[in-house]
Design a protein around this motif. Structure first.
Motif, mmCIF file in Angstrom:
data_model
loop_
_atom_site.group_PDB
_atom_site.id
_atom_site.type_symbol
_atom_site.label_atom_id
_atom_site.label_comp_id
_atom_site.label_asym_id
_atom_site.label_seq_id
_atom_site.Cartn_x
_atom_site.Cartn_y
_atom_site.Cartn_z
ATOM 1 N N ASP B 149 0.829 -1.184 0.000
ATOM 2 C CA ASP B 149 0.000 0.000 0.000
ATOM 3 C C ASP B 149 0.875 1.250 0.000
ATOM 4 O O ASP B 149 1.681 1.477 0.903
ATOM 5 C CB ASP B 149 -0.875 -0.053 1.258
ATOM 6 N N LEU B 150 0.697 2.059 -0.979
ATOM 7 C CA LEU B 150 1.496 3.269 -1.103
ATOM 8 C C LEU B 150 1.237 4.234 0.062
ATOM 9 O O LEU B 150 2.142 4.879 0.567
ATOM 10 C CB LEU B 150 1.162 3.947 -2.427
ATOM 11 N N GLU B 151 -0.024 4.273 0.505
ATOM 12 C CA GLU B 151 -0.397 5.212 1.572
ATOM 13 C C GLU B 151 0.368 4.916 2.871
ATOM 14 O O GLU B 151 0.964 5.796 3.475
ATOM 15 C CB GLU B 151 -1.907 5.114 1.845
ATOM 16 N N THR B 152 0.348 3.634 3.269
ATOM 17 C CA THR B 152 1.047 3.285 4.514
ATOM 18 C C THR B 152 2.526 3.592 4.377
ATOM 19 O O THR B 152 3.158 4.077 5.317
ATOM 20 C CB THR B 152 0.893 1.787 4.853
ATOM 21 N N TYR B 153 3.050 3.291 3.220
ATOM 22 C CA TYR B 153 4.467 3.567 2.998
ATOM 23 C C TYR B 153 4.751 5.039 3.239
ATOM 24 O O TYR B 153 5.644 5.407 3.993
ATOM 25 C CB TYR B 153 4.843 3.168 1.571
ATOM 26 N N ARG B 154 3.944 5.890 2.650
ATOM 27 C CA ARG B 154 4.123 7.340 2.790
ATOM 28 C C ARG B 154 4.050 7.759 4.249
ATOM 29 O O ARG B 154 4.784 8.619 4.715
ATOM 30 C CB ARG B 154 3.028 8.084 1.993
ATOM 31 N N LYS B 155 3.103 7.130 4.973
ATOM 32 C CA LYS B 155 2.934 7.500 6.385
ATOM 33 C C LYS B 155 4.129 7.061 7.220
ATOM 34 O O LYS B 155 4.532 7.730 8.163
ATOM 35 C CB LYS B 155 1.674 6.834 6.946
ATOM 36 N N ASN B 156 4.692 5.933 6.865
ATOM 37 C CA ASN B 156 5.716 5.339 7.727
ATOM 38 C C ASN B 156 7.085 5.969 7.582
ATOM 39 O O ASN B 156 7.805 6.140 8.544
ATOM 40 C CB ASN B 156 5.849 3.854 7.434
#
Ligand SMILES: Nc1ncnc2c1ncn2[C@@H]1O[C@H](COP(=O)(O)OP(=O)(O)O)[C@@H](O)[C@H]1O
Ligand SMILES: [Mg+2]
Lengths: 251, 554
Positions: B149-156
């Motif tokens: 998931d790109l979103e989680t990556y960005r958040k992490n």
């Protein structure tokens, strides 16, 4: 002028049912050396140990009669600790404590409340000097006392008694565990000490009694067979048993 | 007469000896032999036990199964960029390489991710990425993100503004993970090191994994894998598989050249394909086919693979293990808290038990006469000393934890262990006091000392070596105690902070690591620490007793 230091009157002592001392009467004079002689098992040790109440340690001992020290009854009038301070004891086997020479001598004064370093130093030095041990140990006062030779240990024990400033010194065969040279040093020491102390000494050795004592008591089977001046006992005994013992016929 | 003469004489004596004495001599020799044998046997067993524990405790030596082979890549080529990527980590992280699946997890599940999963080091992962867009960083992102998931990556991930900033921040942040282009990887500072990636798997045709005659290829050692690809294995059964001929599949002749050009003859069948599709289809369709391929293709193409065993060895009992605090039930980190808890338990047990024990012994030896009371007391202490510790544990649980309401925790366990070691201390102190010569007591009393003064100043010091021995025996029992603690101390692996905190000590930790199968290596490392601790305790007894004796005598 001779005053009575210790007066024993009609003393009977029992170990349970066994009577070890029978009707002992004796007077010990100030600044004299009184020797107690007799065959082994006749009650010499038992007797000398009653004089500073060491027999109290044995539960089965029962005593009747009176013992007076300085005209006061040691059981009824003397405080036990005071009595033992006044009437010191040297044992047959040297028993220095497992601590330094200094601490051995200072042990008595310390337990009686002397804390000042200066005072203790003086006491230690004087006592060792009186026991003619000072020269031999002055460089190693803080070394363990058990490192001394047997003779030195016994003189240390004498010094330890002197440190509490006693009046009477009881000695139970103090030289029986020592070699002849150490023995003669202790005899010299006793000769010296009798100027200031009253001494009662048990000895197995007739010559020793003859050399050092003023009075001699001959014990036999828990009784005093004969008591008198040492010269009289040795050269002119009244009892035939005394004579037999002195001349080595039994013992 | 010289020594040799003496010997000669002795020998001639035995020669002339009677049959009777010769028989006695022979018996003597046989007896001596038997005694020597058993002594040597016992010593050998002891040395073996301690040695085994120590070796197992100090070094680990395992075959660990991975989805990927042991081949590591420092620089990883990307699909659409010429430049390779290098992953970097903070130097404090004790990892050198990681399977590619792990790397992806570190980036994508950062909130829960911990280096502990890979190297038992309890350290949170802090992933970094480059904020500037561009084909290189996009490519790296694709490499990392495969299917995530790109979103989680960005958040992490934390963004860095430049590659220098990336290197700097990775060096500053414990547990940091980042990436840089290979061209920047020269001359990295000491605080940063490269994390190599393992992403080659052993892809096989499903036929290889069939079960035949109860046999199945479950996993393969790295040595066997190497042998396989050197072309020396003709049939899978040679390396523990089923009866099936081996076919090595290579993508193109460049890959194959590594083995084909060797001097040794290649015995296995070889198949060279020229496109990706051919590669996969020929692996799937050829019976007994095997090839080296990227781990990612296993997922994307749904291929079969054989896990490879990597032989891992190294220090088990490290300073890290001793000084780091435990985490995840002891699977990660070290045992520092556990060691401290052990010391606290010993300290408080001794504080509670020693005064009581010594006073009881003084009472028994110095103040009672040897009557019936004494015999009953003696029997009591002896019985107590013989009670199994688990029974003490039960008692402690019922009495201290429940009736007294102290709860499971430090104080309950300390009191229970105190009760347990008290008989030991009383007995040994009693023996020590009895061995003090009566003449010491008489000497002291004759000087006008009171009984109490005599005991404190003469008897106790003289008895101290024996008393100390008893105390150290008690320490030994405390160190080794587990049964009592299971019921009364609980299983929390934090540091003891108060009387009611539940905790673990070394023995209990060992028990739990083992019984919950958390880590075999750590069980042994803990065991080794225990052995060393007991060894130190025993040696210190000798030293202390010697020291005390030196003060006392010559
Ligand atoms: N503690 C004791 N309990 C019972 N009898 C004892 C004890 N001490 C000594 N005796 C007995 O008392 C008698 C006198 O002993 P003891 O005074 O030691 O003699 P000596 O010192 O003259 O050799 C001996 O018969 C001995 O067995
Ligand atoms: Mg005697």
């Amino acid at each position: 002028m001779e005053t009575n230091k210790i007066a024993v009157n009609k003393l009977n002592l029992f170990y349970g049912d066994f009577q070890a001392l029978h009707d002992i009467n004796i007077e010990i004079k100030e600044k004299e050396v009184t020797a107690l002689i007799g065959p082994s098992g006749c009650g010499k040790s038992t007797f000398i140990r009653t004089l500073n109440r060491m027999n109290d340690l044995i539960d089965i001992v029962k005593i009747d009669g009176t013992i007076q020290y300085d005209a006061m009854d040691i059981y009824k009038q003397w405080d036990l600790i005071e009595l033992r301070k006044k009437v010191g004891m040297v044992f047959q086997k040297p028993n220095p404590f497992p601590m330094s020479i200094y601490d051995n001598i200072a042990y008595g004064p310390r337990t009686h409340g002397i804390k000042s370093r200066q005072k203790l130093n003086n006491i230690v030095e004087n006592s060792l000097d009186q026991a003619s041990l000072l020269d031999e140990v002055k460089d190693r006062l803080h070394k363990p006392a058990l490192g001394l030779s047997g003779g030195q240990q016994q003189r240390l024990c004498i010094a330890r008694v002197l440190a509490v400033e006693p009046d009477v010194v009881l000695m139970d065969e103090p030289t029986s565990a020592l070699d002849p040279i150490s023995t003669s040093r202790i005899e010299d020491l006793i000769d010296e000490l009798k100027k200031s102390y009253t001494i009662v000494i048990v000895t197995h050795n007739m010559q020793q009694a003859g050399r050092i004592s003023d009075k001699t008591a001959f014990f036999l089977h828990g009784k005093i067979e004969e008591f008198g001046g040492t010269d009289q006992i040795f050269f002119n005994p009244v009892s035939s048993k005394t004579e037999a013992y002195i001349s080595g016929k039994f013992g | 007469m010289t020594g040799i003469d003496v010997l000669k004489n002795r020998r001639s004596n035995t020669v002339q000896s009677s049959p009777q004495s010769r028989k006695i001599n022979r018996q003597e020799i046989i007896a001596k032999g038997i005694i020597c044998f058993f002594t040597a046997f016992t010593i050998a067993i002891l040395v073996w036990i301690v040695g085994y524990l120590m070796v197992k405790g100090f070094r680990y030596n395992n075959d660990v199964s991975y989805d990927v082979t042991t081949q590591i890549e420092r620089e990883i080529p990307l699909d659409n960029t010429d430049e390779d990527v290098v992953f970097i980590i903070n130097s404090k992280v004790r990892s050198e390489d990681i399977p590619v699946a792990g790397l992806r997890k570190l980036y994508n599940k950062a909130r829960k991710e911990n280096w502990g999963f890979y190297n038992q080091q309890n350290l949170k992962v802090v992933p970094f990425a480059y904020e500037g867009a561009g084909s290189f960083s996009d490519d790296v992102m694709n490499f990392i993100l495969t299917g995530s998931d790109l979103e989680t990556y960005r958040k992490n991930v934390s963004q860095t503004s430049s590659w220098e900033d990336m290197i700097h921040r990775v060096g500053q942040t414990p547990g940091a993970l980042g990436f840089i282009p290979a061209s920047k990887a020269e001359g990295l500072p000491k605080s940063v090191k490269v994390l190599s990636v393992r992403r080659i798997s052993l892809i096989v045709s499903p036929s290889v994994l069939r079960i035949q005659d109860g046999r199945m290829m479950r996993e393969i050692s790295q040595a066997d894998a190497d042998k396989l690809f050197s072309g020396k294995v003709v049939n899978w059964k040679e390396i523990g598989g089923i009866d099936l001929p081996v076919t090595l599949v290579f993508w193109d002749s460049k890959d194959a050249s590594s083995i084909i050009n060797r001097d040794e003859p290649v015995l296995a069948k070889i198949q060279i394909v020229h496109s990706e599709e051919d590669f996969y289809s020929s692996i799937v369709n050829t019976n007994g086919a095997v090839a080296l391929g990227h781990y990612s293709s296993i997922e994307s193409e749904g291929l079969s693979f054989i896990p490879v065993l990597r032989h891992e060895t190294g220090w088990n009992l490290t300073w890290h293990f001793i000084f780091e605090s435990p985490a995840r039930s002891g699977q990660w980190g070290g045992v520092s808290y556990i060691i401290l808890n052990t010391f606290f338990l010993i300290l408080f047990t001794i504080i509670f038990s020693t005064p009581v024990g010594i006073m009881a012994a003084i009472y028994l030896v110095e103040y009672t006469n040897q009557g019936r009371l004494m015999r009953i007391l003696r029997m009591g202490t002896e019985t107590l000393a013989g009670i199994p510790s688990i029974v003490f544990g039960l008692f402690g649980f019922i009495f201290f934890v429940q009736i007294c309401g102290l709860g499971i925790g430090f104080i309950s366990s300390t009191l229970t262990i105190t009760l347990m070691v008290l008989p030991t201390i009383i007995r040994s102190s009693e023996e020590a006091l009895k061995s003090v010569p009566q003449s010491f007591r008489e000497g002291s009393l004759a000087l006008g000392a009171s009984k109490l003064q005599t005991i404190i100043k003469v008897v106790l010091p003289a008895a101290s070596p024996g008393i100390l021995t008893g105390i150290i025996l008690a320490i030994g029992r405390t160190v080794g105690e587990t049964a009592v603690l299971i019921y009364t101390l609980g299983s929390n692996y934090d540091l003891v902070t108060g009387p009611s905190s539940s905790a673990r000590v070394l023995s209990l930790h060992l028990y739990m690591l083992f019984s919950e199968a958390l880590s075999f290596d750590r069980t042994f490392a803990t065991g080794a620490i225990l052995v060393i601790l007991v060894l130190i305790t025993n040696l210190s007894t000798t030293w202390i007793v010697k020291g005390v004796n030196k003060n006392a005598s010559v």
